[in-house]
Design an enzyme around this catalytic site. Structure first.
Site, short mmCIF file in Angstrom:
data_model
loop_
_atom_site.label_atom_id
_atom_site.label_comp_id
_atom_site.label_asym_id
_atom_site.label_seq_id
_atom_site.Cartn_x
_atom_site.Cartn_y
_atom_site.Cartn_z
N SER A 210 5.69 -35.12 -28.19
CA SER A 210 6.66 -34.94 -29.28
C SER A 210 6.33 -35.82 -30.47
CB SER A 210 8.08 -35.24 -28.78
OG SER A 210 8.20 -36.60 -28.38
N ARG A 214 5.21 -33.82 -33.92
CA ARG A 214 6.15 -33.94 -35.04
C ARG A 214 5.46 -34.49 -36.27
NH1 ARG A 214 9.19 -37.00 -32.75
NH2 ARG A 214 10.83 -35.59 -32.01
N ASN A 218 4.45 -32.03 -39.66
CA ASN A 218 5.01 -32.30 -40.99
C ASN A 218 3.94 -32.62 -42.01
OD1 ASN A 218 8.20 -32.53 -41.14
ND2 ASN A 218 7.59 -33.18 -39.09
#
Length: 279
Positions: A210, A214, A218
């Site tokens: 994660s 993440r 982005n």
């Protein structure tokens, strides 16, 4: 301003998504693709951060601080406050770790604010168009999945280390087999060993996944948007709208850059605090 690509916007984006790589092979059976641009940029930014904070810490005074010292103190106090609110143990090693993560990830993210064609323009200026066409260099290390996975795996080992330090090797291993499902009956305990172990393994492995995905998602998405906007700036008709969109996205992207660094730091602190808790 981006130069007119021969193959259109698609080829322009594909060119800018390639990495500067160094390939190693042995007996033609395997090869190692080393992304030199991500390694060099991240190393330089990490060294710059260490040098920057070391110089101001060395010259720190108890009187009225300079602007540079005030900025460093502000960053340290901000991170220390976050650690104090989340982690309730001895934070002498956790705060420096959190500060290093926040500043390093922030600086690597901030490279996305540099012009998309800066590296290509430098190569073109000093080495010519032919060399520039076959030279690749990506300026944002955190838009490379290898960088974010490396950071996340390092955080995983740190979290496991804190867990072993707080509970001992036996206590850490016991918790893997006896939590989160508990039982007083010996047979029930034995039956729950496998489910407990599998759930703990999944939970442990999901943390770096994660964290990595993440941050990578982005920053990769932000970099891609900058490339798409740069495609508007190849003609005089769309140049002004391109500048407007690029400026607006850059201002918004500053929030993403800081927010992703903050999230990465906070999740690391939370994971460490959770690892030290006894179940």
């Amino acid at each position: 301003m981006a130069s007119e690509p021969q193959g259109g916007l698609t080829e322009y984006i594909q060119h800018h998504l390639n990495h500067l790589t160094v390939n190693f092979s042995a007996d033609h059976f395997w090869f190692w693709n080393l992304r030199a641009d991500s390694i060099v940029v991240s190393f330089v930014l990490g060294a710059a951060f260490c040098l920057w904070f070391w110089l101001f810490a060395r010259k720190a005074t108890s009187g009225v601080p300079s602007k540079g010292q005030a900025l460093v103190e502000l960053a340290i106090e901000f991170v220390d406050t976050q650690v104090k609110d989340t982690f309730h143990g001895d934070r002498r090693t956790v705060t420096p770790l959190a500060l290093s993560i926040f500043m390093w990830v922030f600086l690597m993210n901030a490279m996305d604010l540099l012009p998309v064609d800066l590296a290509g323009w430098l190569v073109h200026t000093f080495a010519g168009d032919e060399v520039a066409h076959h030279t690749y260099f990506r300026m944002v290390p955190t838009a490379d999945i290898n960088t974010t996975v490396g950071l996340s795996v390092a955080v995983l080992f740190i979290v496991i280390g804190h867990g072993i330090k707080a509970k001992g090797g036996f206590g850490f291993g016991k918790e893997l087999l006896t939590a989160p499902f508990h039982a007083s009956n010996p047979i029930a305990k034995l039956i729950l060993v496998i489910p407990n172990f599998l759930l703990n393994v999944v939970e442990t492995l999901s943390k770096p996944v994660s964290l990595a995905m993440r941050l990578f998602g982005n920053m990769y998405g932000g970099e891609l948007v900058f490339m798409l906007i740069a495609g508007l700036m190849v003609s005089w008709i769309s140049f002004v709208p391109g500048v407007v969109f690029n400026t607006a996205w850059a201002i918004f992207h500053i929030l993403i850059i800081a927010l992703q660094a903050f999230i990465f730091m906070m999740l690391t602190i939370v994971y460490i605090a959770t690892a030290r808790e006894h179940h």
